[in-house]
Design an enzyme around this catalytic site. Structure first.
Site, PDB file in Angstrom:
ATOM      1  N   HIS A  73      -6.508   0.699   1.939  1.00  0.00           N
ATOM      2  CA  HIS A  73      -5.362   1.602   2.098  1.00  0.00           C
ATOM      3  C   HIS A  73      -4.456   1.578   0.876  1.00  0.00           C
ATOM      4  O   HIS A  73      -3.308   2.008   0.940  1.00  0.00           O
ATOM      5  CB  HIS A  73      -4.538   1.198   3.323  1.00  0.00           C
TER       6      HIS A  73
ATOM      7  N   HIS B 275      -8.430   4.637   9.580  1.00  0.00           N
ATOM      8  CA  HIS B 275      -9.757   4.023   9.455  1.00  0.00           C
ATOM      9  C   HIS B 275     -10.839   4.989   9.872  1.00  0.00           C
ATOM     10  O   HIS B 275     -11.961   4.587  10.171  1.00  0.00           O
ATOM     11  CB  HIS B 275      -9.852   2.776  10.331  1.00  0.00           C
TER      12      HIS B 275
END
Lengths: 331, 331
Positions: A57, A219
């Site tokens: 991320h 995700h």
């Protein structure tokens, strides 16, 4: 799988080594624990801020370690929670005697592991508090989460709580403002493509060439629905409608148009133009903004919108100086 | 074609509208001419800096307009040179009486159009100078270029010349330092995937699943060769070998590891770690660095390395304050 990596097993270590090499003035890396800490270590008398989560991320979270933001970030494997030992090590490393705030994105594994680390820290005599970020309005429960997922508001919480901690506020106050930012923030994400976790070697999900996923998680968890590709302004409208249905778009707002990692910046600015026009039509004002890649999902194409209802206090803390790899202004 | 856009015909205008909406403190946009100018307009007595080129490379160039860097940027259509009228309008808009420097990436159309605009500016009594950036060591001539292409060094030239102009240096001095940065800089790029120009609707080129292009240009122009996918550290070595064959990797260096737009930041940091280790083995030192998306090719996956041999003067100018959408520090 075509990736600019050495090997799936080393991607996290390699990225941390690069972060340490690029920013020795800002951070140092505990290689054994995969923890990024602020250069210079714990600041005596200051509340320490620790966050972390799965890698992939970036710049979240290691890129937000530095003056005015985090004191430490724990890097899990890609899209995998950090283990309690990492969080415990980070908590000890940044404890300056005024307590430590854990900033946790609401994923079941993250919450459990941070809480186990908090117990271990208590055994060391370190007081902790926690804020669980859960700003994603797309779905109530999801693949890895009970309740709402924590996504873009995490950037706002880390920046604003970090600024208050820098001013010397006590743990209770820093935790209060962190929770307030979360409560005032809402997000919605959209994917145009999937992404490939290195260890998996194949895309997390499939999307047809003319199809997008509305309400995607960071995700690649399923969102609300799949829909045909549409003009950006219509996709933006869907995202803002979802946010507005949950919290009015009113007053002065902090708005982030965030890229998922593989979206051209040109298109993110185009989307921000649409967000800006829509929010003006809805009678609110974008007082502060971020446009770019701030909380990504590897090379996923898509974007998310995060909106925070500002107060004078939050605006002042947002504007306070920050010096990190991922956010940097004033000082 | 799956893109976060409204329509191929409006992508540039939409991106400029978003840039203007996001950064009213930094820039304003001349919508008719597709020119981004510094908020507040021309600075009396200061050399004006104008750059520009095809769109699709964001944050280059519009994201580098602001204090300490550019005064104006001309946005061509995607991967297409700006027309002379745009450059002329930009030159007039930023002329503060001390002359205007044109920073031109070496593509045949860009060079021609900037030179025509310089003639028009001369007719208006505005003195101009030019620097043609040509740092790409990959190929001698290419699809759109006689001589070497101009790529990553453009970011360095704009930052360093911008800092000198901000100090009030005369046009000849600003042009001299701009040329010096270019002469001391070398770049090499690698593509893992192609990108899709909106108006074309299909990928610019094809690469097999196990194949990369070494020496790629920022518009997907062919590079030196295609090669099998390899570990990042080997790809980095190839890029640095190509640079070192042209200019020794020695002394204090400014190094950028730049993403092409679709590469995870995690992987760019991994690549920077490899660059850092290799340059240390070669006996040089990375004194300053940038890691991220600074000169992109839409959603292309891949990266480029740019190396500049620093001097004390160049280091001081690099460190000088800058406030733009794409680069921001100190002040």
């Amino acid at each position: 799988m075509k990736k600019l990596i050495n090997a799936p097993e080393t991607v996290v270590a390699d990225a941390l080594a690069g972060l340490a090499a690029a920013h020795p003035d800002l951070v140092s890396v505990d290689t054994a624990n995969k923890v990024v800490t602020r250069a210079g270590g714990a600041v005596a008398g200051k509340v320490g801020l620790v966050s972390g989560g799965g890698s992939g991320h970036e710049p979240l979270h290691g890129g937000y370690v530095g003056y005015g933001m985090l004191d430490a970030a724990c890097a899990g494997e890609v899209f995998t929670s950090p283990v309690p030992g990492q969080v415990h090590a980070a908590t000890k490393a940044v404890s300056g005697g005024a307590g430590v705030l854990h900033i946790i994105k609401n994923y079941t594994g993250d919450v459990l592991n941070f809480r186990m680390a908090a117990e271990d820290a208590a055994d060391d005599g370190i007081e902790t508090a926690e804020v669980v970020v859960n700003d994603d309005v797309a779905v109530q429960d999801s693949l890895y989460t009970a309740g709402r997922r924590g996504v873009g508001a995490t950037v706002f919480v880390e920046k604003i709580a970090g600024a208050l901690a820098e001013r010397g506020a006590p743990l209770g106050e820093v935790a209060r403002v962190a929770r307030e930012v979360n409560e005032r923030s809402r997000s919605f994400g959209v994917a145009l493509t999937s992404c490939t976790v290195p260890a998996a070697g194949q895309p997390t999900f499939d999307l047809a060439d003319d199809e997008i996923e509305l309400g995607i998680g960071i995700h690649g968890e399923p969102g609300r629905t799949r829909a045909p590709l549409a003009p950006a302004r219509e996709i933006v409208e869907t995202a803002l409608d979802a946010i507005a249905a949950d919290q009015p778009l009113a007053g002065d707002l902090l708005v982030m148009v965030n890229g998922m990692g593989g979206t051209p910046l040109m298109d993110l600015y185009g989307a921000f133009g649409a967000v800006s026009a829509s929010i003006a039509r809805r009678g609110a004002r974008i007082a502060r903004n971020l446009v770019g890649n701030y909380i990504t999902s590897l090379e996923m194409q898509g974007f998310s919108v995060t909106v925070c209802q500002l107060t004078d206090e939050l605006t002042q803390l947002w504007d306070a100086p920050v010096q990190t790899a991922g956010l940097r202004w004033g000082r």
